[in-house]
Scaffold this motif. Structure first.
Motif, PDB file in Angstrom:
ATOM      1  N   LEU A  30      31.376  39.745  31.600  1.00  0.00           N
ATOM      2  CA  LEU A  30      31.804  39.902  33.161  1.00  0.00           C
ATOM      3  C   LEU A  30      33.365  39.563  32.601  1.00  0.00           C
ATOM      4  O   LEU A  30      34.451  39.820  32.887  1.00  0.00           O
ATOM      5  N   GLY A  31      32.759  38.241  31.373  1.00  0.00           N
ATOM      6  CA  GLY A  31      34.574  37.888  31.253  1.00  0.00           C
ATOM      7  C   GLY A  31      34.596  38.994  29.294  1.00  0.00           C
ATOM      8  O   GLY A  31      35.600  39.046  29.572  1.00  0.00           O
ATOM      9  N   THR A  32      33.928  39.914  29.556  1.00  0.00           N
ATOM     10  CA  THR A  32      34.138  41.028  28.370  1.00  0.00           C
ATOM     11  C   THR A  32      35.238  41.788  28.973  1.00  0.00           C
ATOM     12  O   THR A  32      36.235  42.301  28.423  1.00  0.00           O
ATOM     13  N   ALA A  33      34.654  42.365  30.570  1.00  0.00           N
ATOM     14  CA  ALA A  33      34.955  43.092  30.815  1.00  0.00           C
ATOM     15  C   ALA A  33      36.046  42.976  31.531  1.00  0.00           C
ATOM     16  O   ALA A  33      37.184  43.970  31.486  1.00  0.00           O
ATOM     17  N   TRP A  34      36.548  42.177  32.151  1.00  0.00           N
ATOM     18  CA  TRP A  34      37.839  41.020  32.504  1.00  0.00           C
ATOM     19  C   TRP A  34      38.660  40.499  31.529  1.00  0.00           C
ATOM     20  O   TRP A  34      39.709  42.502  31.570  1.00  0.00           O
ATOM     21  N   GLN A  35      38.256  40.950  29.857  1.00  0.00           N
ATOM     22  CA  GLN A  35      39.104  41.309  29.239  1.00  0.00           C
ATOM     23  C   GLN A  35      40.080  42.950  28.878  1.00  0.00           C
ATOM     24  O   GLN A  35      40.818  42.753  28.976  1.00  0.00           O
ATOM     25  N   TRP A  38      41.357  43.645  31.729  1.00  0.00           N
ATOM     26  CA  TRP A  38      43.449  43.198  31.931  1.00  0.00           C
ATOM     27  C   TRP A  38      44.282  43.779  30.462  1.00  0.00           C
ATOM     28  O   TRP A  38      45.037  43.818  31.089  1.00  0.00           O
ATOM     29  N   ASN A  39      43.765  43.527  29.617  1.00  0.00           N
ATOM     30  CA  ASN A  39      44.078  44.243  28.847  1.00  0.00           C
ATOM     31  C   ASN A  39      44.830  45.694  28.611  1.00  0.00           C
ATOM     32  O   ASN A  39      45.589  46.139  27.907  1.00  0.00           O
ATOM     33  N   ARG A  40      43.862  46.794  29.141  1.00  0.00           N
ATOM     34  CA  ARG A  40      44.568  48.111  29.515  1.00  0.00           C
ATOM     35  C   ARG A  40      45.047  48.212  31.386  1.00  0.00           C
ATOM     36  O   ARG A  40      45.445  49.239  31.092  1.00  0.00           O
ATOM     37  N   HIS A  41      45.608  46.939  31.704  1.00  0.00           N
ATOM     38  CA  HIS A  41      46.350  46.804  33.013  1.00  0.00           C
ATOM     39  C   HIS A  41      45.513  47.910  33.927  1.00  0.00           C
ATOM     40  O   HIS A  41      46.412  48.018  34.521  1.00  0.00           O
ATOM     41  N   ASP A  42      44.214  47.264  34.215  1.00  0.00           N
ATOM     42  CA  ASP A  42      43.565  48.616  35.095  1.00  0.00           C
ATOM     43  C   ASP A  42      42.578  48.115  35.994  1.00  0.00           C
ATOM     44  O   ASP A  42      42.296  47.048  35.816  1.00  0.00           O
ATOM     45  N   ASP A  44      42.174  48.523  39.096  1.00  0.00           N
ATOM     46  CA  ASP A  44      40.234  49.032  39.570  1.00  0.00           C
ATOM     47  C   ASP A  44      39.144  48.834  38.886  1.00  0.00           C
ATOM     48  O   ASP A  44      38.639  48.235  39.731  1.00  0.00           O
ATOM     49  N   ALA A  45      38.993  48.717  37.175  1.00  0.00           N
ATOM     50  CA  ALA A  45      38.283  48.159  37.157  1.00  0.00           C
ATOM     51  C   ALA A  45      38.333  46.214  36.938  1.00  0.00           C
ATOM     52  O   ALA A  45      37.123  46.385  36.376  1.00  0.00           O
ATOM     53  N   LEU A  46      39.108  46.240  36.951  1.00  0.00           N
ATOM     54  CA  LEU A  46      38.952  44.566  36.482  1.00  0.00           C
ATOM     55  C   LEU A  46      38.879  44.145  38.704  1.00  0.00           C
ATOM     56  O   LEU A  46      38.108  43.185  38.841  1.00  0.00           O
ATOM     57  N   ALA A  70      41.006  43.545  48.160  1.00  0.00           N
ATOM     58  CA  ALA A  70      42.236  44.134  48.447  1.00  0.00           C
ATOM     59  C   ALA A  70      43.698  43.799  47.688  1.00  0.00           C
ATOM     60  O   ALA A  70      45.234  44.205  47.621  1.00  0.00           O
ATOM     61  N   ILE A  71      43.757  42.450  49.188  1.00  0.00           N
ATOM     62  CA  ILE A  71      44.855  41.549  48.679  1.00  0.00           C
ATOM     63  C   ILE A  71      45.000  40.865  47.121  1.00  0.00           C
ATOM     64  O   ILE A  71      45.752  41.068  46.825  1.00  0.00           O
ATOM     65  N   PHE A  72      43.862  40.046  45.830  1.00  0.00           N
ATOM     66  CA  PHE A  72      43.728  40.489  44.733  1.00  0.00           C
ATOM     67  C   PHE A  72      44.434  41.678  43.508  1.00  0.00           C
ATOM     68  O   PHE A  72      45.052  41.459  43.342  1.00  0.00           O
ATOM     69  N   LYS A  73      43.855  43.244  44.171  1.00  0.00           N
ATOM     70  CA  LYS A  73      44.636  43.431  44.389  1.00  0.00           C
ATOM     71  C   LYS A  73      45.791  44.294  44.250  1.00  0.00           C
ATOM     72  O   LYS A  73      46.389  44.731  42.961  1.00  0.00           O
ATOM     73  N   GLU A  74      46.036  43.913  44.870  1.00  0.00           N
ATOM     74  CA  GLU A  74      47.579  44.573  45.273  1.00  0.00           C
ATOM     75  C   GLU A  74      48.516  43.469  44.321  1.00  0.00           C
ATOM     76  O   GLU A  74      49.552  43.650  44.011  1.00  0.00           O
ATOM     77  N   ALA A  75      47.880  42.501  44.345  1.00  0.00           N
ATOM     78  CA  ALA A  75      49.271  41.079  44.360  1.00  0.00           C
ATOM     79  C   ALA A  75      49.279  41.183  42.092  1.00  0.00           C
ATOM     80  O   ALA A  75      49.640  41.223  41.528  1.00  0.00           O
ATOM     81  N   HIS A  76      48.057  42.187  41.742  1.00  0.00           N
ATOM     82  CA  HIS A  76      47.837  41.817  40.644  1.00  0.00           C
ATOM     83  C   HIS A  76      47.949  43.148  40.202  1.00  0.00           C
ATOM     84  O   HIS A  76      48.852  42.869  38.533  1.00  0.00           O
ATOM     85  N   THR A  77      48.237  44.362  40.407  1.00  0.00           N
ATOM     86  CA  THR A  77      48.875  44.886  40.149  1.00  0.00           C
ATOM     87  C   THR A  77      50.121  45.170  40.253  1.00  0.00           C
ATOM     88  O   THR A  77      50.874  45.561  39.123  1.00  0.00           O
ATOM     89  N   ALA A  78      51.183  43.889  41.150  1.00  0.00           N
ATOM     90  CA  ALA A  78      52.577  43.670  41.306  1.00  0.00           C
ATOM     91  C   ALA A  78      52.888  42.894  39.976  1.00  0.00           C
ATOM     92  O   ALA A  78      53.951  43.220  39.002  1.00  0.00           O
ATOM     93  N   MET A  79      52.083  42.270  39.835  1.00  0.00           N
ATOM     94  CA  MET A  79      52.319  41.100  38.563  1.00  0.00           C
ATOM     95  C   MET A  79      52.454  41.784  37.147  1.00  0.00           C
ATOM     96  O   MET A  79      52.917  41.365  36.555  1.00  0.00           O
ATOM     97  N   HIS A  80      50.982  42.917  37.009  1.00  0.00           N
ATOM     98  CA  HIS A  80      50.687  43.632  35.871  1.00  0.00           C
ATOM     99  C   HIS A  80      52.320  44.558  35.341  1.00  0.00           C
ATOM    100  O   HIS A  80      52.002  45.095  34.575  1.00  0.00           O
TER     101      HIS A  80
END
Length: 158
Positions: A30-35, A38-42, A44-46, A70-80
Motif C-alpha cells: 500500500l505504501g508503494t501503491a500510494w507513491q 500520487w506520482n501519477r496524480h491519480d 481515483d487510485a489514491l 469523498a471529502i478526501f478525494k475532493e480535497a486531494h484533487t484540488a491540491m494536486h
C-alpha cells in the motif's frame, strides 16, 4: 495427546506467521501503491486505498481533517491541481504492527519534492511520517484512519 496438542499449536503458530507475512507484504505494498498513485496524480487510485468512512488527518492537523472517502478525494484533487502539480512522492519505509489478524498499524516514512507549499522554498524536499490504521475488509487491506505528520526542520537558533 500432549505431543498432539503441542504439534497443533506449533502448526497454528506457523500458519499465523505465514498469514501475517503475506498480510505484512500486502500492507507494505500500500505504501508503494500510494507513491505510484500520487506520482501519477491519480486521485481515483489514491482513494481506492481508503475505506469508505476513512478518518484522514493531513499535515494541516484539525484544519486538514478529512472525514470520508469523498471529502478526501475532493480535497486531494484540488491540491494536486495547485500545490502538488510537480510533486514527486517517495515512500521511504513502511513499518507494520498487527493488532489483530484483520487490524494493523503502519508507520509510513515519506519524502516529497516539487511541492508548492508556503513554509519551504519550492523544490526543497519535505519529510514526514504517516500513521495508518488498516483493516482487512473482504480480503483487502484498506486505510481506515490516517495521521500525517511533517518533519519540520529546526529554526535557526533551535
Amino acid at each position: 495427546m500432549k505431543y498432539l496438542l503441542i504439534s497443533f499449536f506449533m502448526a497454528t503458530s506457523v500458519l499465523n506467521a505465514i498469514g501475517q507475512t503475506g498480510d505484512e507484504q500486502a500492507i507494505k505494498a500500500l505504501g508503494t501503491a500510494w507513491q505510484d498513485a500520487w506520482n501519477r496524480h491519480d486521485m481515483d487510485a489514491l482513494t481506492d486505498l481508503l475505506a469508505e468512512d476513512v478518518d484522514f488527518v493531513t499535515v494541516l492537523g484539525p484544519r486538514g481533517w478529512l472525514k470520508g472517502k469523498a471529502i478526501f478525494k475532493e480535497a486531494h484533487t484540488a491540491m494536486h491541481k495547485s500545490l502538488f502539480t510537480e510533486s514527486v512522492w517517495t515512500t521511504r519505509a513502511t513499518h507494520v504492527k498487527f493488532i489483530r489478524p484483520d487490524l494493523a498499524t503502519a508507520r509510513v516514512e515519506w519524502e516529497t519534492t516539487g511541492d508548492k507549499v508556503r513554509h519551504i522554498k519550492h523544490g526543497t524536499p519535505r519529510f514526514g511520517i504517516f500513521t495508518w490504521v488498516l483493516e482487512k475488509q473482504n480480503g483487502k487491506w484498506l486505510i481506515i484512519a490516517s495521521q500525517n505528520t511533517e518533519i519540520i526542520p529546526p529554526l535557526p537558533g533551535q
